[in-house]
Design an enzyme around this catalytic site. Sequence first.
Site, mmCIF file in Angstrom:
data_model
loop_
_atom_site.group_PDB
_atom_site.id
_atom_site.type_symbol
_atom_site.label_atom_id
_atom_site.label_comp_id
_atom_site.label_asym_id
_atom_site.label_seq_id
_atom_site.Cartn_x
_atom_site.Cartn_y
_atom_site.Cartn_z
ATOM 1 N N GLU A 266 0.892 -1.168 0.000
ATOM 2 C CA GLU A 266 0.000 0.000 0.000
ATOM 3 C C GLU A 266 0.925 1.210 0.000
ATOM 4 O OE1 GLU A 266 -3.416 -0.586 0.128
ATOM 5 O OE2 GLU A 266 -2.857 -2.701 0.095
ATOM 6 N N CYS A 301 -2.275 9.087 2.534
ATOM 7 C CA CYS A 301 -2.016 8.523 1.202
ATOM 8 C C CYS A 301 -3.090 8.935 0.198
ATOM 9 C CB CYS A 301 -1.909 7.005 1.278
ATOM 10 S SG CYS A 301 -3.350 6.230 2.024
ATOM 11 N N GLU A 396 4.281 12.554 -5.064
ATOM 12 C CA GLU A 396 3.596 12.657 -3.779
ATOM 13 C C GLU A 396 4.412 13.562 -2.856
ATOM 14 O OE1 GLU A 396 3.724 9.391 -0.950
ATOM 15 O OE2 GLU A 396 1.564 9.541 -0.741
#
Length: 498
Positions: A266, A301, A396
């Site tokens: 993940e 996230c 990110e």
Amino acid sequence: MATKQPEADWNKRARDLTWDGRALIHGQRIATSKEIEIFSPVDGRYLYNSGLCDAVMIDRAVRSSRSAFERGNWSGISPQARASKLLRLAELIVRDHEELALRDTLEMGKPIGVAVGEVAGLAPVLCRYYAECADKIYGEVPGTDQGSIAFSLREPRGVVAAIAPWNYPLANAIIKSLPALAAGNCVVLKPSEMTPGSALRFGELALEAGLPDGVLNVVPGDGIETGASLVSHSDIDMVTFTGSTATGRAIMALASSRHIRPVMLECGGKSPQIVFADAPPTPDLAPHILGEILVNQGQLCVARSRLLVHRSRKEELLAKLASLARQHVVGDPLDMGARFGPLAGTTQRDRVMSYISSAQQAGAHLVAGGASDRHCGVLPTIFDHVADDMAVVKEEIFGPVLTVQTFDTVDDAVRLANSTRYGLAATVWTEQYPVIHAMVRRLKCGQVTVRSSIEAFEGPGFALAGEPQGDSGFGGETGLDALRNYTAVKGVILAGGR
Ligand code: NAD
């Protein structure tokens, strides 16, 4: 039940809090030869020394979990019996939620009011959800000829290495270990080196809830030594990881260096917030859009870090977002009223600030924020006039930074939404069914939220499964699929009945 203390006491309670950073292996706290100094992003204060497990200590933890698994007093008991102990664990988290929340606040800077809400609300709900899934994982019975019966069994995989990040320290410890435990596995959990405090207490609460020794071991330490020793250990049956894409890639290689074994990843995200022309009025919409990037200071996230807005709505929406963003200050995390706090540490602050300056150098237009504030804080930041190839758009950031891009058509919106290597989530604002259908089918991500009107939104809790795509990983941690991932299917044929 712990008695509720006055809010003003959080500073005193922070000073009085005791820490034990030793590893938790086979029901015992064990000192390590190496340690890590933990400092608080709240104000830079030194908190305590956490253990750093080396390869020898990891071997001890894995052997403990292996023996617990083989003993069968967890893997071999009924799913209902496992569920009842995990439900007890949820109660203990509720009992100690203030202490657990305070640990998370002090270690990663999340405002205490938010941390208390997460630990009291989110953590036990997660625990209960996974516990209640324990007896809902079934095999299948395919059709056969009359002379045989065949069925599939879903068995626990064995010893699971679970590696967690720091952004939701307790919640991630639960998400990484509970589905594996509910399915009958034993777990060696490695929390982030930045935030091991609540995970170590969680391990103690699991013992108090009646999980046998070795079923859940908690090994504090860094990635290079502790994490790498764990995922490459030859007696691990599965690796489950949450963290950055770069680490996920390294873990996948390490995990298969000696044996082939399943890995769940993940990883990071760069999720879009897509606003069509018919989206709700700006005053209703803007707080939601800002809320979904500022949650946890953007250290989430699935934070919606890219606003893709129809050209006709851009100017008004951007003006409102900027004025709302400018109203934020970086609050004192120990102030119960604070809702926006510092980032998780100086490294994280510097990383976010370097993305902000690189965007400015590349010509992006800074509409709000752009500065650091307090110890480790970064103000809510919005960039307009960004190009597709800027790092601030593609990578990110894991901080409170929103970029704004415009589109004219559904095809444009889809192209922009799918233009990063990540694929975690997306939100779509429209009431037009053909557009909703197009977006749901064409967006490359694990979860799409469609909000035709704000009031209509209802959450499915943790029952909805969704699997990351692209560099965001694979697997999925919610729904019954979360537990299935931690089981192996065995086909059984009972032949020769005639
Ligand atoms: P990170 O990748 O730096 O570290 C995550 C964990 O991996 C830590 O426990 C670390 O010690 C460990 N680790 C590092 N190197 C390792 C190695 N070589 N071998 C084994 N373990 C190693 O991530 P982070 O900074 O702690 O967390 C932030 C990241 O986590 C962000 O990218 C965020 O998107 C991601 N995240 C993803 C989800 C999701 O569900 N997709 C949820 C939360 C966070």
